[in-house]
Design a protein around this motif. Structure first.
Motif, PDB file in Angstrom:
ATOM      1  N   UNK A  82     -87.250  22.322 -73.609  1.00 22.91           N
ATOM      2  CA  UNK A  82     -88.113  21.147 -73.724  1.00 22.91           C
ATOM      3  C   UNK A  82     -89.590  21.451 -73.467  1.00 22.91           C
ATOM      4  N   UNK A  83     -89.885  22.615 -72.851  1.00 23.14           N
ATOM      5  CA  UNK A  83     -91.269  22.977 -72.573  1.00 23.14           C
ATOM      6  C   UNK A  83     -91.992  23.604 -73.752  1.00 23.14           C
ATOM      7  N   UNK A 162     -90.398  31.031 -73.950  1.00 27.50           N
ATOM      8  CA  UNK A 162     -90.840  29.755 -73.391  1.00 27.50           C
ATOM      9  C   UNK A 162     -92.361  29.740 -73.256  1.00 27.50           C
ATOM     10  N   UNK A 163     -92.954  28.626 -73.576  1.00 23.19           N
ATOM     11  CA  UNK A 163     -94.414  28.496 -73.571  1.00 23.19           C
ATOM     12  C   UNK A 163     -95.018  28.817 -72.207  1.00 23.19           C
ATOM     13  N   UNK A 164     -94.273  28.583 -71.144  1.00 27.99           N
ATOM     14  CA  UNK A 164     -94.767  28.849 -69.787  1.00 27.99           C
ATOM     15  C   UNK A 164     -95.056  30.334 -69.542  1.00 27.99           C
ATOM     16  N   UNK A 192    -100.062  35.907 -78.746  1.00 28.52           N
ATOM     17  CA  UNK A 192     -99.358  35.230 -77.650  1.00 28.52           C
ATOM     18  C   UNK A 192     -99.702  33.749 -77.764  1.00 28.52           C
ATOM     19  N   UNK A 193     -99.211  33.106 -78.824  1.00 28.11           N
ATOM     20  CA  UNK A 193     -99.683  31.779 -79.189  1.00 28.11           C
ATOM     21  C   UNK A 193     -98.596  30.710 -79.167  1.00 28.11           C
ATOM     22  N   UNK A 194     -98.898  29.544 -78.582  1.00 25.48           N
ATOM     23  CA  UNK A 194     -97.946  28.421 -78.642  1.00 25.48           C
ATOM     24  C   UNK A 194     -97.678  28.031 -80.092  1.00 25.48           C
ATOM     25  N   UNK A 195     -96.458  27.608 -80.359  1.00 31.58           N
ATOM     26  CA  UNK A 195     -96.079  27.178 -81.705  1.00 31.58           C
ATOM     27  C   UNK A 195     -95.424  25.813 -81.648  1.00 31.58           C
ATOM     28  N   UNK A 196     -95.484  25.124 -82.752  1.00 31.37           N
ATOM     29  CA  UNK A 196     -94.732  23.882 -82.953  1.00 31.37           C
ATOM     30  C   UNK A 196     -93.595  24.236 -83.898  1.00 31.37           C
ATOM     31  N   UNK A 197     -92.385  23.825 -83.556  1.00 39.29           N
ATOM     32  CA  UNK A 197     -91.247  24.113 -84.429  1.00 39.29           C
ATOM     33  C   UNK A 197     -91.348  23.241 -85.668  1.00 39.29           C
ATOM     34  N   UNK A 198     -91.153  23.860 -86.818  1.00 45.38           N
ATOM     35  CA  UNK A 198     -91.297  23.156 -88.103  1.00 45.38           C
ATOM     36  C   UNK A 198     -89.942  22.834 -88.687  1.00 45.38           C
TER      37      UNK A 198
END
Length: 198
Positions: A82-83, A162-164, A192-198
């Motif tokens: 969920x993070x 995990x984004x953390x 090392x980049x946050x992603x949004x699941x598509x």
């Protein structure tokens, strides 16, 4: 290439990636990350690229115009943190005889051997990998990696973490006796980049 979370690593040569109205020039041993539709143009001497894509299915998100492209490895992964997640691309370099002691990671990933040789031991099975060969590590499965004794070894990898963990190590050594052993491998972080699941 259609939109998806992707990393392109330039193994040899140079290239230009165009996506989202921007262009990025890339030299050998560099990587690019993006999620929009993209085109790639090799430099005048050509280029060898490695491409990782996080897609909803195993169908190709598109071929590279004027280039040979081959699927080396596809692997399904379950993502339910969920993070949120990040994509990390790095290069791991071993001196002759280097060892990555038995370890786990906090997320799955695909590795591709660039140079040298490596034996990967997972769940009681050994796999000898040659340059250009790829392998998957699930994350929670303990892995022991033994690099070639005759020359340097290096691989590029992309992990979904995990984004953390942005900016933090994802590795944990399994055996207490390995905790204080010297680490001979070195790392070069590209993405090392946050992603949004598509």
């Amino acid at each position: 290439m259609q939109a998806c979370n992707r990393v392109i690593y330039v193994h040899t040569g140079d290239a230009i990636v165009r996506a989202g109205g921007q262009a990025a020039g890339m030299a050998a041993d560099s990587a690019w990350h993006g999620s929009s539709a993209a085109t790639v143009t090799a430099g005048t001497a050509g280029a060898t690229l490695l491409r990782w894509e996080l897609a909803a299915d195993t169908r190709s998100t598109g071929e590279l115009a004027g280039a040979a492209s081959a699927l080396t490895l596809a692997q399904a992964v379950e993502l339910a943190d969920p993070g949120g997640y990040l994509m990390r691309c790095d290069r791991v370099n071993f001196p002759p005889g280097g060892i990555a002691y038995t370890h786990v990671h906090r997320g799955p990933g695909i590795r591709c051997l660039l140079v040298g040789g490596i034996r990967v031991e997972v769940n009681g099975k050994s796999h000898d990998i040659a340059p250009g060969g790829a392998w998957f590590e699930a994350g929670p499965d303990p892995v022991l990696a033994l690099a070639s004794k005759t020359g340097p070894t290096a691989f590029a990898r992309v992990m979904i973490l995990p984004r953390e963990l942005k900016g933090k190590s994802s590795i944990r050594y399994v055996k207490p006796e390995d905790a204080d052993k010297p680490r001979l491998q070195t790392y070069r972080l590209f993405v090392d980049e946050p992603i949004e699941l598509q």
